[in-house]
Design a protein around this motif. Structure first.
Motif, PDB file in Angstrom:
ATOM      1  N   VAL A   1     -50.132 -24.666   8.177  1.00  0.00           N
ATOM      2  CA  VAL A   1     -49.418 -23.783   7.259  1.00  0.00           C
ATOM      3  C   VAL A   1     -49.184 -22.443   7.938  1.00  0.00           C
ATOM      4  CG1 VAL A   1     -51.585 -23.014   6.192  1.00  0.00           C
ATOM      5  CG2 VAL A   1     -49.440 -22.788   4.924  1.00  0.00           C
ATOM      6  N   CYS A   2     -47.966 -21.901   7.785  1.00  0.00           N
ATOM      7  CA  CYS A   2     -47.651 -20.623   8.418  1.00  0.00           C
ATOM      8  C   CYS A   2     -48.112 -19.469   7.525  1.00  0.00           C
ATOM      9  CB  CYS A   2     -46.156 -20.523   8.711  1.00  0.00           C
ATOM     10  SG  CYS A   2     -45.120 -20.253   7.255  1.00  0.00           S
ATOM     11  N   VAL A   3     -48.043 -18.271   8.061  1.00  0.00           N
ATOM     12  CA  VAL A   3     -48.521 -17.105   7.319  1.00  0.00           C
ATOM     13  C   VAL A   3     -47.748 -16.925   6.017  1.00  0.00           C
ATOM     14  CG1 VAL A   3     -48.908 -14.618   7.416  1.00  0.00           C
ATOM     15  CG2 VAL A   3     -49.174 -15.995   9.481  1.00  0.00           C
ATOM     16  N   ASP A   4     -46.425 -17.042   6.100  1.00  0.00           N
ATOM     17  CA  ASP A   4     -45.603 -16.822   4.910  1.00  0.00           C
ATOM     18  C   ASP A   4     -45.991 -17.755   3.775  1.00  0.00           C
ATOM     19  OD1 ASP A   4     -44.237 -14.800   6.081  1.00  0.00           O
ATOM     20  OD2 ASP A   4     -42.483 -16.003   6.621  1.00  0.00           O
ATOM     21  N   CYS A   5     -46.219 -19.012   4.115  1.00  0.00           N
ATOM     22  CA  CYS A   5     -46.564 -19.976   3.081  1.00  0.00           C
ATOM     23  C   CYS A   5     -47.998 -19.774   2.593  1.00  0.00           C
ATOM     24  CB  CYS A   5     -46.396 -21.396   3.604  1.00  0.00           C
ATOM     25  SG  CYS A   5     -44.666 -21.831   3.875  1.00  0.00           S
ATOM     26  N   ALA A   6     -48.846 -19.321   3.475  1.00  0.00           N
ATOM     27  CA  ALA A   6     -50.253 -19.158   3.109  1.00  0.00           C
ATOM     28  C   ALA A   6     -50.441 -18.042   2.092  1.00  0.00           C
ATOM     29  CB  ALA A   6     -51.091 -18.884   4.346  1.00  0.00           C
TER      30      ALA A   6
ATOM     31  N   GLY B   1     -45.451 -27.394  13.638  1.00  0.00           N
ATOM     32  CA  GLY B   1     -44.865 -26.338  12.832  1.00  0.00           C
ATOM     33  C   GLY B   1     -45.473 -26.358  11.447  1.00  0.00           C
ATOM     34  N   CYS B   2     -45.064 -25.411  10.635  1.00  0.00           N
ATOM     35  CA  CYS B   2     -45.573 -25.349   9.266  1.00  0.00           C
ATOM     36  C   CYS B   2     -45.135 -26.601   8.496  1.00  0.00           C
ATOM     37  CB  CYS B   2     -45.034 -24.105   8.584  1.00  0.00           C
ATOM     38  SG  CYS B   2     -45.531 -23.978   6.855  1.00  0.00           S
ATOM     39  N   ALA B   3     -46.059 -27.197   7.764  1.00  0.00           N
ATOM     40  CA  ALA B   3     -45.745 -28.396   6.992  1.00  0.00           C
ATOM     41  C   ALA B   3     -45.089 -28.052   5.667  1.00  0.00           C
ATOM     42  CB  ALA B   3     -47.013 -29.216   6.750  1.00  0.00           C
ATOM     43  N   PHE B   4     -45.089 -26.782   5.291  1.00  0.00           N
ATOM     44  CA  PHE B   4     -44.604 -26.387   3.977  1.00  0.00           C
ATOM     45  C   PHE B   4     -43.214 -25.764   4.015  1.00  0.00           C
ATOM     46  CE2 PHE B   4     -49.128 -26.596   3.971  1.00  0.00           C
ATOM     47  CZ  PHE B   4     -49.460 -27.125   2.740  1.00  0.00           C
ATOM     48  N   CYS B   5     -42.738 -25.409   5.182  1.00  0.00           N
ATOM     49  CA  CYS B   5     -41.400 -24.854   5.301  1.00  0.00           C
ATOM     50  C   CYS B   5     -40.848 -25.239   6.671  1.00  0.00           C
ATOM     51  CB  CYS B   5     -41.414 -23.324   5.120  1.00  0.00           C
ATOM     52  SG  CYS B   5     -42.171 -22.453   6.494  1.00  0.00           S
ATOM     53  N   ASP B   6     -39.792 -24.611   7.092  1.00  0.00           N
ATOM     54  CA  ASP B   6     -39.154 -24.999   8.344  1.00  0.00           C
ATOM     55  C   ASP B   6     -39.599 -24.160   9.537  1.00  0.00           C
ATOM     56  OD1 ASP B   6     -37.739 -26.988   7.098  1.00  0.00           O
ATOM     57  OD2 ASP B   6     -36.070 -25.667   6.589  1.00  0.00           O
ATOM     58  N   ALA B   7     -40.658 -23.429   9.379  1.00  0.00           N
ATOM     59  CA  ALA B   7     -41.136 -22.621  10.500  1.00  0.00           C
ATOM     60  C   ALA B   7     -41.419 -23.524  11.697  1.00  0.00           C
ATOM     61  CB  ALA B   7     -42.399 -21.859  10.107  1.00  0.00           C
ATOM     62  N   PRO B   8     -40.905 -23.162  12.850  1.00  0.00           N
ATOM     63  CA  PRO B   8     -41.034 -24.028  14.031  1.00  0.00           C
ATOM     64  C   PRO B   8     -42.432 -23.962  14.619  1.00  0.00           C
ATOM     65  CG  PRO B   8     -39.975 -21.982  14.637  1.00  0.00           C
ATOM     66  CD  PRO B   8     -40.194 -21.912  13.149  1.00  0.00           C
TER      67      PRO B   8
HETATM   68 ZN    ZN Z   1     -44.438 -22.148   6.164  1.00  0.00          ZN
END
Ligand code: ZN
Ligand code: ZN
Length: 111
Positions: A35-40, A7-14
């Motif tokens: 990293v997920c799209v939102d965090c990127a 999952g994303c290391a920067f938020c709780d995205a699974p």
């Molecule tokens: Zn994220």
């Protein structure tokens, strides 16, 4: 950090969400976090004052870029820098070239 987490290391995205990679330099080798799209794409505009920089995660402001950890993000066609404070950065500040956050803290984000 657990390498088994996808999952994303920067938020709780699974795990399962689309992720790219965020690179930075650790103690003696390059480290990569998913990293997920939102965090990127999150960006906090830097303040107008010279030499002040905002954390792209929470908006906290420092007076030295070295107090934040800079990541190079690669996600599909998207590529760009992310600068994060030790609270937003997985594993805390990326060590060898970063400085103590508290000494450079100018403003914390409004709750
Ligand atoms: Zn994220
Ligand atoms: Zn932050």
């Amino acid at each position: 950090m657990q390498q088994t987490l996808t999952g994303c290391a920067f938020c709780d995205a699974p795990p399962g969400a689309e992720t790219g990679e965020a690179h930075t330099w650790g103690q003696d080798e390059r480290v990569t976090h998913p990293v997920c799209v939102d965090c990127a794409i999150q960006v906090e505009p830097d303040p107008d004052e010279r030499d002040h920089f905002a954390c792209d995660g929470c908006g906290l402001v420092v007076d030295a870029l070295a107090a934040l950890t800079r990541f190079r993000v690669e996600l599909g066609h998207l590529e760009g820098p992310l600068q994060l404070c030790e609270h937003c950065s997985p594993g805390g500040l990326a060590t060898y070239w970063t400085r103590d956050l508290k000494e450079h803290l100018v403003a914390t984000p409004a709750e």
